[in-house]
Write an enzyme that holds these catalytic residues in place. Structure first.
Site, short mmCIF file in Angstrom:
data_model
loop_
_atom_site.label_atom_id
_atom_site.label_comp_id
_atom_site.label_asym_id
_atom_site.label_seq_id
_atom_site.Cartn_x
_atom_site.Cartn_y
_atom_site.Cartn_z
N HIS A 55 0.85 -1.21 0.00
CA HIS A 55 0.00 0.00 0.00
C HIS A 55 0.88 1.25 0.00
CE1 HIS A 55 -3.93 2.02 1.37
NE2 HIS A 55 -3.03 3.01 1.28
N HIS A 57 1.24 5.39 -2.04
CA HIS A 57 0.65 6.40 -2.94
C HIS A 57 1.78 7.05 -3.74
CE1 HIS A 57 -3.48 6.48 -1.18
NE2 HIS A 57 -2.81 5.96 -0.17
N GLN A 151 -9.66 9.52 -4.44
CA GLN A 151 -9.23 10.11 -3.15
C GLN A 151 -10.29 11.02 -2.54
OE1 GLN A 151 -5.90 10.26 -0.94
NE2 GLN A 151 -7.89 10.53 0.01
N HIS A 209 -9.76 1.87 0.80
CA HIS A 209 -9.40 2.61 2.01
C HIS A 209 -10.64 2.54 2.89
CE1 HIS A 209 -5.96 4.18 -0.15
NE2 HIS A 209 -5.59 4.89 0.90
N GLU A 212 -10.81 4.37 7.75
CA GLU A 212 -9.58 5.01 8.24
C GLU A 212 -9.98 6.19 9.12
OE1 GLU A 212 -6.80 6.41 5.30
OE2 GLU A 212 -5.23 6.77 6.79
N ASP A 308 2.55 3.30 2.81
CA ASP A 308 1.48 4.28 2.60
C ASP A 308 1.99 5.59 2.01
OD1 ASP A 308 -1.09 5.21 2.46
OD2 ASP A 308 -1.46 5.32 4.60
N TRP A 314 -0.05 13.90 4.02
CA TRP A 314 -0.56 13.12 5.15
C TRP A 314 0.54 12.76 6.16
CZ3 TRP A 314 -2.26 12.93 0.23
CH2 TRP A 314 -3.62 13.04 0.02
FE FE2 Z 1 -3.53 5.11 1.66
#
Ligand code: FE2
Length: 419
Positions: A55, A57, A151, A209, A212, A308, A314
């Protein structure tokens, strides 16, 4: 032919073996194998299958310090708002350059399999186009799966569901969703229904996702699991994050655990990212942010770890070092009995491969591609305790990289020797 000698192969490391490689594949594993043109002595070091980052991005990497990206609250939701602005200026070349840099960092630390979510809430699908090109260009070096990830929502972003389908038609491997970000529970549920419909229609994998959030009322994993089980695609389906499952009460959790065992659903926990993002509205005690990794693992449900983020809106850090992710993950999940330490490398190797549905090309066995890592340790326990470096990454029998053995002088008077 090439032969690697004195290898301690993970899961069969009590004795050293030889690995004979021919035409990029493992021909034989054993003792006193036939001579080869080239013989490489691994000196009793641990050999493991390549790390799997299940996982990541890659369209976001290295945007964390760009103008407008600063996430002052440190929450998931501000991260999404910041990315909304940052992505407006993204170009194909910029996306391609950053993604390649991210892949290079991951590969340099032993990753050979990456599942990347790519934001498709973008009328130009800039990140997706860059990633499709890279996936093809690098397929002999690193296996990349692309998730068509909305997203900003399938429905909270107008036309997001259509963008996901368009991305699947263009070649994305998995359907993505973000139900906890939709504007109401019912709409989140609608996005889960749409996700499963699209996966069945286009014969794709699923990676959502999912939940979360620390909100214990966020239970989209229940619907995802039920619909995947009904379609018989549980093992092709993944719930990423599921942070709220770490806050759920036991009555719900134990009921779900039984259903996860039935469906074969896969779970991905993102320890560094969620330890950083979650619990932001808590005072004290403050939640750890992780799903129930220990219980899932003990219960025979497939669970793995991923990176991630690498320096994005983030999460400011991250460098593709899966050993670091594992180290954080096993601490936060409290999975550090000696039994767990001996087999926790599964969480960044075999379990990730199972999540990606690439087991047919993964593992150190005769007939499989000669893909493996040499770690600077002689057992799984020492590898994890020392957070061992990857000394070499071999792909189809050839080095992706190799590093010199680390040496340093120990200056203590009673030792005064070189190690
Ligand atoms: Fe993610």
């Amino acid at each position: 032919m090439k032969k690697f000698t004195n290898a301690r192969i993970y899961r069969q490391h009590d004795q050293v073996s030889e690995i004979l490689v021919e035409n990029g594949a493992i021909k034989e594993i054993g003792k006193d194998l036939s001579k080869a043109d080239e013989e490489i002595d691994l000196k009793g070091r641990l050999v493991v299958p390549p790390y799997v980052d299940a996982h990541l991005h890659l369209d976001y990497v290295y945007t964390g310090r760009t103008t407008g990206a600063t996430n002052t609250s440190g929450t998931l939701f501000e991260g999404i708002a910041r990315w909304h602005d940052v992505k407006k200026t993204q170009t194909f070349e910029d996306a391609r350059t950053r993604a390649l840099k991210g892949i290079r960092e991951e590969v340099s630390r032993g990753v050979q399999f990456i599942r990347t979510h790519i934001d498709v809430d973008d009328p130009k699908l800039t990140g997706l186009k860059a990633m499709l090109e890279i996936r093809e260009q690098l397929k002999d070096n690193v296996t990349i799966q692309i998730v068509a990830f909305p997203q900003e929502g399938m429905y909270a972003y107008k036309g997001g569901d259509a963008m996901v389908e368009e991305a699947l038609k263009m070649g994305a491997d998995c359907v993505g969703a973000i139900p906890h970000f939709e504007w109401a529970r019912e709409i989140g549920e609608k996005s889960i229904h749409r996700t499963v419909e699209l996966a069945v229609k286009h014969d794709k994998l699923i990676d959502v996702h999912c939940d979360e959030t620390d909100d214990v009322m966020s239970r989209f994993v229940q619907l995802l699991n039920a619909l995947a089980m009904a379609e018989g695609i549980g093992t092709r389906t993944t719930a990423s994050h599921t942070c709220s499952f770490g806050s759920a009460d036991n009555a719900y959790a134990f009921r779900m655990m039984g259903l996860f065992q039935q469906s074969g659903l896969n779970f991905i926990s993102l320890p560094t990212e969620n330890a950083y993002l979650q619990g932001r509205q808590d005072s004290y005690p403050k939640r750890r942010g992780l799903t129930r990794v220990k219980e899932l693992w003990e219960g025979g449900v497939n669970v793995c770890f991923g990176q991630d983020s690498i320096n994005d809106p983030w999460y400011p850090a991250g460098n593709g070092n899966l050993m670091n992710i594992l180290d954080n993950g096993i601490h936060l999940a409290q999975t550090m009995s000696f039994g767990e330490l001996d087999r926790c490398l599964d969480l960044i190797t075999y379990n990730g491969a199972k999540t990606l549905n690439v087991e047919d090309q993964y593992g150190i066995e005769a007939g499989k591609p000669a893909n493996f890592l040499v770690l600077d340790a002689d057992s799984p326990f020492e590898a994890v305790r020392q957070r061992a470096d990857v000394l070499a990454s071999i792909r189809n029998g050839e080095y992706l990289f190799k590093r010199p053995e680390p040496r340093y002088e120990v200056e203590l008077d009673v030792f005064r020797k070189t190690r």
